[in-house]
Design a protein around this motif. Structure first.
Motif, PDB file in Angstrom:
ATOM      1  N   SER A 195       0.893  -1.227  -0.095  1.00 19.68           N
ATOM      2  CA  SER A 195      -0.181  -0.072   0.072  1.00 19.68           C
ATOM      3  C   SER A 195       1.016   1.437  -0.103  1.00 19.68           C
TER       4      SER A 195
ATOM      5  N   SER B  35       4.162   0.001   5.084  1.00 18.98           N
ATOM      6  CA  SER B  35       3.149  -1.074   4.344  1.00 18.98           C
ATOM      7  C   SER B  35       3.946  -2.485   4.562  1.00 18.98           C
TER       8      SER B  35
ATOM      9  N   HIS C 297       0.989   3.243   2.597  1.00 19.15           N
ATOM     10  CA  HIS C 297       1.363   3.708   3.895  1.00 19.15           C
ATOM     11  C   HIS C 297       3.086   3.282   4.042  1.00 19.15           C
TER      12      HIS C 297
ATOM     13  N   THR D  47      -4.290   0.340   2.993  1.00 15.12           N
ATOM     14  CA  THR D  47      -4.129   1.005   4.384  1.00 15.12           C
ATOM     15  C   THR D  47      -5.474   1.469   4.833  1.00 15.12           C
TER      16      THR D  47
END
Length: 288
Positions: free
Chosen positions: A162, A167, A164, A263
């Motif tokens: 993701s 992640s 993030h 996320t």
């Protein structure tokens, strides 16, 4: 032919038209209909005065009563949040063991998480977490990133592949497309992977086993059981995200796989994520 006559029974004249012997009376509109029309118009007029109704560019008439469903809904949500603030704080601050040890708190968490799962997770993972092609089953014991509430909460928070910054990352290389293995070797590996339900045979001298050791063992392990937390799945069980039939395995080896789990950190509250983690952890079928 148009001939106006007077009906001898009702006394009304006809409209003057004749349809194969059928004549229509030129009778007045029933009083009940007129009353209904008047009442309907009065009700509409009163509604326009009392309630939001007419658009005015980017706004609208507010009405004398100033009814605003959006405001009412926000107030209801705020009241609900206040009413459950005490136990939601406990969900956010207590560790998972403490929540599980409190039956009332645990029941509230699971009941609240069920619709959250339906609204946010069910589209991919299916009803009751049964999964589907490309999306892992959540109601079993096969977990790539860990199946405890702590592990699940972390996965929900940061996602997989993701945006993030923390992640989880996992990717299956495209051995065929990127010419690391030729088509014959891909076919050989496909057949070999399908035999792994009984585990890897030690000291297997076959070409397929050697190919597995050289190309797959680093991620999936010497015993092909994967390594939790690395994104490499167990190849010896019956849990397959993309399918365990020959065609699916061949496609995986040829073109690789790179799944995506978004996320949810900016979409769900910390309490929602923790309740979801407990809900998924408690799904039936974990011993299967």
């Amino acid at each position: 032919m148009s001939v106006i006559e007077r009906d001898s029974v009702t006394g009304y004249t006809t409209t003057g038209h004749d349809w194969n012997g059928i004549k229509e009376l030129n009778s007045p509109i029933p009083r009940a209909v007129i009353i209904f029309i008047i009442v309907s118009h009065l009700a509409a007029l009163i509604g326009w005065i009392l309630l939001p109704s007419w658009p005015l560019g980017r706004t609208f008439t507010k009405g004398v009563l100033e009814v605003d469903q959006k405001t009412d809904l926000a107030a209801d949500i705020a009241a609900a949040n206040i009413a459950r603030a005490d136990w939601m704080t406990e969900i956010t601050t207590l560790d998972f063991d403490a929540i599980r040890a409190d039956p009332e708190l645990m029941n509230r968490a699971l009941e609240t998480a069920a619709p959250i799962f339906g609204q946010n997770c069910e589209a991919c993972h299916g009803k009751d977490g049964i999964g589907g092609p490309g999306f892992p089953r959540l109601s079993d014991s096969a977990w790539i990133w860990g199946g405890t509430a702590d592990d699940i909460a972390e996965t929900i928070t940061v996602g997989i592949n993701s945006a993030h910054p923390d992640s989880r990352f996992a990717q299956m290389p495209a051995f065929g497309r990127d010419e690391m293995l030729d088509r014959d070797q891909i076919s050989m590996m496909t057949s070999y992977v399908q035999t792994l339900s009984g585990g890897v045979i030690a000291d297997d001298p076959s070409e397929a086993a050697i190919l597995f050791q050289d190309n797959c063992e680093a991620c999936h392990g010497e015993d092909a059981r994967g390594a939790e937390g690395t994104g490499a799945p167990n190849l010896t069980d019956a849990a397959w995200t993309y399918g365990g039939d020959a065609a699916s395995i061949w496609q995986t080896l040829m073109n690789g796989r790179q799944g995506h789990m978004p996320t949810w950190q900016n979409r769900l509250s910390t309490a929602d994520i923790r309740m979801l983690a407990l809900y998924v952890e408690a799904m039936p079928g974990k011993s299967q």
